[in-house]
Design a protein around this motif. Structure first.
Motif: not given
Length: 83
Positions: A41-66
């Protein structure tokens, strides 16, 4: 279980930029192509290519327990082992 985690991957990729990351010609990741092909996604591109960050607590992986290995969404490099 394996999950792609691009926010953790961004830190590793940002560090690796200064440590000689391969160019596309040398077999490195073509982030522009991944974006155009809809593989990231565009957000992933920004994080991967430009060292951008996600907004705090917006990741679907925040509650990942596996347990598992979290990998870069672009290149598949393991960035974190929760086990």
């Amino acid at each position: 279980a394996v999950a792609s985690l691009f926010s953790a991957g961004a830190a590793k990729l940002a560090q690796s930029k200064s440590k000689g990351v391969k160019s596309i010609e040398e077999g490195g990741v073509d982030y522009d192509a991944l974006l155009k092909e809809g593989k990231i996604s565009g957000g992933a591109y920004d994080v991967l290519r430009n060292a951008g960050t996600e907004r705090p607590w917006t990741s679907p992986l925040n509650e990942e327990k596996r347990e598992g290995v979290f990998k870069c969404a672009a290149c598949g490099t393991a960035v974190f082992d929760s086990g």
